[in-house]
Design a protein around this motif. Structure first.
Motif, PDB file in Angstrom:
ATOM      1  N   SER A  50     128.680 -74.596  41.501  1.00 10.51           N
ATOM      2  CA  SER A  50     129.330 -74.238  42.874  1.00 10.51           C
ATOM      3  C   SER A  50     128.059 -73.740  43.816  1.00 10.51           C
ATOM      4  N   THR A  51     127.123 -73.092  43.211  1.00  9.51           N
ATOM      5  CA  THR A  51     125.961 -72.344  43.940  1.00  9.51           C
ATOM      6  C   THR A  51     124.887 -73.463  44.606  1.00  9.51           C
ATOM      7  N   ALA A  52     124.711 -74.380  43.481  1.00  9.98           N
ATOM      8  CA  ALA A  52     124.073 -75.520  43.911  1.00  9.98           C
ATOM      9  C   ALA A  52     124.303 -76.219  44.908  1.00  9.98           C
ATOM     10  N   ALA A  82     113.806 -74.133  36.589  1.00  9.80           N
ATOM     11  CA  ALA A  82     114.420 -73.889  35.090  1.00  9.80           C
ATOM     12  C   ALA A  82     115.521 -72.810  34.957  1.00  9.80           C
ATOM     13  N   GLY A  83     115.963 -72.318  36.125  1.00  9.95           N
ATOM     14  CA  GLY A  83     116.918 -71.529  35.985  1.00  9.95           C
ATOM     15  C   GLY A  83     118.273 -71.694  36.253  1.00  9.95           C
ATOM     16  N   SER A  84     119.531 -71.308  35.924  1.00 15.28           N
ATOM     17  CA  SER A  84     120.636 -71.612  35.944  1.00 15.28           C
ATOM     18  C   SER A  84     121.140 -72.328  37.293  1.00 15.28           C
ATOM     19  N   VAL A  85     121.026 -71.710  38.301  1.00 18.74           N
ATOM     20  CA  VAL A  85     121.374 -72.611  39.538  1.00 18.74           C
ATOM     21  C   VAL A  85     120.142 -73.562  39.928  1.00 18.74           C
ATOM     22  N   GLY A  86     119.151 -73.096  39.693  1.00 19.03           N
ATOM     23  CA  GLY A  86     117.661 -74.179  40.069  1.00 19.03           C
ATOM     24  C   GLY A  86     117.868 -75.291  39.210  1.00 19.03           C
ATOM     25  N   ALA A  96     108.134 -73.885  37.983  1.00 18.09           N
ATOM     26  CA  ALA A  96     108.773 -73.031  36.634  1.00 18.09           C
ATOM     27  C   ALA A  96     107.428 -72.477  35.895  1.00 18.09           C
ATOM     28  N   SER A  97     107.841 -71.635  34.970  1.00 15.37           N
ATOM     29  CA  SER A  97     106.723 -71.309  34.297  1.00 15.37           C
ATOM     30  C   SER A  97     106.338 -72.430  33.248  1.00 15.37           C
ATOM     31  N   GLU A  98     105.118 -72.663  32.804  1.00 16.31           N
ATOM     32  CA  GLU A  98     104.607 -73.631  32.289  1.00 16.31           C
ATOM     33  C   GLU A  98     105.408 -74.263  31.021  1.00 16.31           C
ATOM     34  N   LYS A  99     105.714 -73.116  30.195  1.00 13.47           N
ATOM     35  CA  LYS A  99     106.534 -73.741  28.998  1.00 13.47           C
ATOM     36  C   LYS A  99     107.742 -74.507  29.377  1.00 13.47           C
ATOM     37  N   ASN A 100     108.184 -74.272  30.732  1.00 13.02           N
ATOM     38  CA  ASN A 100     109.508 -74.999  30.937  1.00 13.02           C
ATOM     39  C   ASN A 100     109.347 -76.302  31.877  1.00 13.02           C
ATOM     40  N   HIS A 101     108.127 -76.731  31.974  1.00  9.13           N
ATOM     41  CA  HIS A 101     107.647 -77.960  32.758  1.00  9.13           C
ATOM     42  C   HIS A 101     108.445 -78.928  32.175  1.00  9.13           C
ATOM     43  N   ASP A 127     103.585 -74.583  38.352  1.00 12.21           N
ATOM     44  CA  ASP A 127     103.345 -73.200  37.857  1.00 12.21           C
ATOM     45  C   ASP A 127     103.457 -72.240  38.970  1.00 12.21           C
ATOM     46  N   TYR A 128     104.590 -71.205  39.177  1.00 13.29           N
ATOM     47  CA  TYR A 128     104.577 -70.348  40.066  1.00 13.29           C
ATOM     48  C   TYR A 128     103.520 -69.392  39.919  1.00 13.29           C
ATOM     49  N   LYS A 129     103.278 -69.211  38.910  1.00 13.65           N
ATOM     50  CA  LYS A 129     102.017 -68.132  38.388  1.00 13.65           C
ATOM     51  C   LYS A 129     100.577 -68.431  38.995  1.00 13.65           C
ATOM     52  N   MET A 173     118.440 -70.126  50.582  1.00 14.43           N
ATOM     53  CA  MET A 173     118.144 -68.937  49.769  1.00 14.43           C
ATOM     54  C   MET A 173     119.212 -68.422  48.696  1.00 14.43           C
ATOM     55  N   ALA A 174     119.068 -68.353  47.758  1.00 17.66           N
ATOM     56  CA  ALA A 174     120.155 -68.055  46.609  1.00 17.66           C
ATOM     57  C   ALA A 174     120.223 -66.483  46.626  1.00 17.66           C
ATOM     58  N   ALA A 175     119.161 -65.870  46.750  1.00 19.95           N
ATOM     59  CA  ALA A 175     119.097 -64.306  46.445  1.00 19.95           C
ATOM     60  C   ALA A 175     119.646 -63.923  48.181  1.00 19.95           C
ATOM     61  N   PHE A 194     120.922 -67.959  53.673  1.00 19.41           N
ATOM     62  CA  PHE A 194     121.643 -67.389  52.516  1.00 19.41           C
ATOM     63  C   PHE A 194     122.750 -68.375  52.095  1.00 19.41           C
ATOM     64  N   VAL A 195     122.624 -68.864  50.697  1.00 21.16           N
ATOM     65  CA  VAL A 195     123.622 -69.789  49.943  1.00 21.16           C
ATOM     66  C   VAL A 195     125.158 -69.094  50.159  1.00 21.16           C
ATOM     67  N   LEU A 196     125.989 -69.887  51.110  1.00 24.18           N
ATOM     68  CA  LEU A 196     127.260 -69.563  50.852  1.00 24.18           C
ATOM     69  C   LEU A 196     128.282 -70.736  51.029  1.00 24.18           C
ATOM     70  N   ILE A 206     114.759 -63.319  31.679  1.00 27.13           N
ATOM     71  CA  ILE A 206     115.502 -64.645  30.928  1.00 27.13           C
ATOM     72  C   ILE A 206     114.875 -65.845  31.600  1.00 27.13           C
ATOM     73  N   SER A 207     114.447 -66.457  30.633  1.00 26.68           N
ATOM     74  CA  SER A 207     113.771 -67.714  31.162  1.00 26.68           C
ATOM     75  C   SER A 207     114.209 -69.175  30.394  1.00 26.68           C
ATOM     76  N   SER A 208     115.077 -69.699  31.676  1.00 26.23           N
ATOM     77  CA  SER A 208     115.745 -71.149  30.882  1.00 26.23           C
ATOM     78  C   SER A 208     116.572 -70.841  30.003  1.00 26.23           C
TER      79      SER A 208
HETATM   80  N1  LIG Z   1     124.203 -67.085  46.740  1.00 28.39           N
HETATM   81  C1  LIG Z   1     125.253 -67.154  45.672  1.00 28.39           C
HETATM   82  O1  LIG Z   1     126.124 -67.588  45.962  1.00 28.39           O
HETATM   83  C2  LIG Z   1     124.632 -66.929  44.232  1.00 28.39           C
HETATM   84  C3  LIG Z   1     125.312 -67.567  43.237  1.00 28.39           C
HETATM   85  C4  LIG Z   1     124.781 -67.322  42.192  1.00 28.39           C
HETATM   86  C5  LIG Z   1     123.412 -66.779  42.007  1.00 28.39           C
HETATM   87  N2  LIG Z   1     122.798 -66.480  42.916  1.00 28.39           N
HETATM   88  C6  LIG Z   1     121.319 -65.929  42.912  1.00 28.39           C
HETATM   89  O2  LIG Z   1     120.618 -66.863  42.638  1.00 28.39           O
HETATM   90  C7  LIG Z   1     119.409 -66.358  42.003  1.00 28.39           C
HETATM   91  C8  LIG Z   1     119.168 -67.055  40.862  1.00 28.39           C
HETATM   92  O3  LIG Z   1     120.109 -66.861  39.918  1.00 28.39           O
HETATM   93  P1  LIG Z   1     120.256 -67.626  38.257  1.00 28.39           P
HETATM   94  O4  LIG Z   1     121.460 -67.234  37.597  1.00 28.39           O
HETATM   95  O5  LIG Z   1     119.763 -69.159  38.440  1.00 28.39           O
HETATM   96  O6  LIG Z   1     119.022 -67.096  37.515  1.00 28.39           O
HETATM   97  P2  LIG Z   1     118.043 -67.245  36.484  1.00 28.39           P
HETATM   98  O7  LIG Z   1     118.768 -68.225  35.601  1.00 28.39           O
HETATM   99  O8  LIG Z   1     117.631 -66.159  35.776  1.00 28.39           O
HETATM  100  O9  LIG Z   1     116.685 -68.109  36.908  1.00 28.39           O
HETATM  101  C9  LIG Z   1     115.845 -67.606  37.678  1.00 28.39           C
HETATM  102  C10 LIG Z   1     114.654 -68.347  37.496  1.00 28.39           C
HETATM  103  O10 LIG Z   1     113.673 -67.943  38.403  1.00 28.39           O
HETATM  104  C11 LIG Z   1     112.443 -67.836  38.147  1.00 28.39           C
HETATM  105  N3  LIG Z   1     111.560 -66.888  38.326  1.00 28.39           N
HETATM  106  C12 LIG Z   1     111.601 -65.423  37.924  1.00 28.39           C
HETATM  107  N4  LIG Z   1     111.116 -64.753  38.641  1.00 28.39           N
HETATM  108  C13 LIG Z   1     110.134 -65.650  39.285  1.00 28.39           C
HETATM  109  C14 LIG Z   1     109.151 -65.427  40.299  1.00 28.39           C
HETATM  110  N5  LIG Z   1     108.607 -64.104  40.610  1.00 28.39           N
HETATM  111  N6  LIG Z   1     108.500 -66.531  40.974  1.00 28.39           N
HETATM  112  C15 LIG Z   1     109.240 -67.728  40.691  1.00 28.39           C
HETATM  113  N7  LIG Z   1     110.054 -68.105  40.091  1.00 28.39           N
HETATM  114  C16 LIG Z   1     110.650 -66.914  39.462  1.00 28.39           C
HETATM  115  C17 LIG Z   1     112.577 -68.108  36.501  1.00 28.39           C
HETATM  116  O11 LIG Z   1     111.587 -69.096  36.046  1.00 28.39           O
HETATM  117  P3  LIG Z   1     111.021 -69.553  34.789  1.00 28.39           P
HETATM  118  O12 LIG Z   1     111.965 -69.081  33.771  1.00 28.39           O
HETATM  119  O13 LIG Z   1     110.644 -70.814  34.805  1.00 28.39           O
HETATM  120  O14 LIG Z   1     109.705 -68.430  34.762  1.00 28.39           O
HETATM  121  C18 LIG Z   1     114.211 -68.564  36.223  1.00 28.39           C
HETATM  122  O15 LIG Z   1     114.211 -69.589  35.701  1.00 28.39           O
HETATM  123  C19 LIG Z   1     119.886 -64.991  41.753  1.00 28.39           C
HETATM  124  O16 LIG Z   1     119.182 -63.999  42.574  1.00 28.39           O
HETATM  125  C20 LIG Z   1     121.139 -64.937  41.904  1.00 28.39           C
HETATM  126  O17 LIG Z   1     121.790 -63.546  42.237  1.00 28.39           O
HETATM  127  C21 LIG Z   1     123.332 -66.344  44.253  1.00 28.39           C
END
Ligand SMILES: NC(=O)c1ccc[n+]([C@@H]2O[C@H](COP(=O)([O-])OP(=O)(O)OC[C@H]3O[C@@H](n4cnc5c(N)ncnc54)[C@H](OP(=O)(O)O)[C@@H]3O)[C@@H](O)[C@H]2O)c1
Length: 351
Positions: A141-143, A172-176, A195-200, A213-215, A265-267, A283-285, A342-344
């Protein structure tokens, strides 16, 4: 777990702000006219659950029950639920309404029986496990909400010849990881992601054509160079990491062919959130208003998710990791999630 006694079920309750969650038995509710009662098999965790437990975000009274992501089996349906809805006995994934219902205990995921609005439910094929299915509701739903927030129609359809790129920061994240899949497989964008290199390799397997690699200090320049080599415009992007960074806006500013680029922007955003001229960050709504949100959820869960899990066009992502110990481990899982790093992976408990 021996959790069910007649008329009662096990729940991880938040008794007061700050927690911890406490195991209790509570009366099993009856679904309202447009609701289903689900026997919960797996619950996945999201950052908002931690904010609810620790800071009382979106909670109007205590005790409360948290949690948005469940997978389980339909037990019963309310009186007005259409015959086309998943009948009792169906394996489903569902978006529990914990924060829309402000912590109302009947609607939080962290219990063995939960009430969900029928529009928040998708049946799952036999091949999809409860663990994998539980990762999906919030992420999906967030995507979709992100693409909606920046004005991309549901029927967006490009071909390679259009040379339309999109950037997903945090692929590599949940929403992404779901945003990557929708952008590549449904909308037909050429998807760039970070994403981190290990997730490419993983993010490429979801449909991204290039992953950065964002790093790396020069990551923005790398992305711009690649897009110029590929002849792409990048007018829109999805920023899906726990903090909002300016880099995503900088990429769009440089590569957009439209007057105003757009970034979802999710955050949460505030007055310190990054700003770049010529790029609108939003902001994502979900759509505003109850009826508009219900319509969106019917599309997302009842139609789209149901169909794409069968066709295989949506792969459950990222990777499920069960925290052993059932509902009794919900505090441990949330502590780990809130620590960051937490990564991927998506943390879950099984009930
Ligand atoms: N607006 C809304 O309705 C809504 C709903 C759900 C979630 N959110 C927000 O969306 C955000 C992401 O949630 P999520 O559950 O997808 O999180 P997640 O699964 O933890 O994924 C976040 C990803 O961000 C990457 N990351 C972490 N630190 C980073 C940095 N400094 N620079 C670049 N990339 C970085 C990581 O990549 P690597 O693992 O590859 O390092 C990780 O896979 C959170 O802030 C959450 O609160 C918003």
């Amino acid at each position: 777990m021996a959790s069910y006694t007649e008329g009662q079920h096990l729940a991880a309750m938040l008794l007061s702000k700050g927690g911890p969650l406490t195991l209790c038995h509570r009366p099993t509710p009856t679904p309202g006219p447009n609701e289903l009662l689900i026997a919960v098999h797996a619950v996945a965790f999201n950052p908002v659950d931690g904010y609810q437990r620790n800071f009382g975000l979106f909670i109007s009274s205590y005790p409360a029950i948290l949690g948005s992501d469940v997978a389980g089996v339909v037990l019963s349906a309310g009186s007005a639920v259409a015959a086309s809805a998943p009948p009792p006995g169906t394996r489903v994934t569902a978006f529990a309404a914990a924060f829309f219902e402000q912590g109302n205990p009947d609607y939080g995921a962290l219990q063995t029986r939960v009430i969900v609005p029928v529009e928040n439910v998708a049946p799952i094929p036999d091949a999809v496990s409860f663990q994998d299915a539980a990762m999906l509701p919030m992420a999906v739903s967030t995507a979709w909400a992100g693409w909606y927030t920046i004005g991309l129609p549901r029927d967006t359809k490009y071909t390679a010849a259009d040379k339309k790129g999109v950037l997903v920061w945090g692929g590599a994240g949940s929403v992404g990881s779901v945003a990557v899949q929708i952008a590549a497989r449904l909308f037909g964008f050429v998807v760039y992601a970070t994403a981190s290199e290990k997730n490419h390799a993983y993010v490429k397997s979801l449909g991204a054509s290039r992953v950065f690699d964002y790093k790396n200090a020069g990551v923005v320049e790398e992305i711009v160079k690649a897009a110029k080599e590929d002849g792409l415009s990048i007018d829109v992007a999805y920023h899906a990491t726990p903090q909002n960074f300016k880099e995503t806006l900088d990429v769009v500013k440089t590569l957009k062919f439209v007057e105003t680029g757009k970034v979802a922007m999710a955050a949460p955003m505030d007055e310190n959130s990054p700003k770049v001229e010529g790029v609108e960050a939003k902001f994502v709504l979900n759509p505003e208003g109850l009826e508009a949100r219900k319509e969106q959820f019917r599309f997302v869960y009842n139609d789209w998710l149901k169909e794409k899990l069968v066709s295989g066009d949506l792969v459950p992502s990222p990777k499920a990791r069960v925290v052993e110990g059932g509902l009794g481990s919900a505090n441990k899982a949330l502590d780990e999630l809130m620590k960051g790093g937490i990564s991927s992976e998506k943390l879950l408990v099984e009930t």
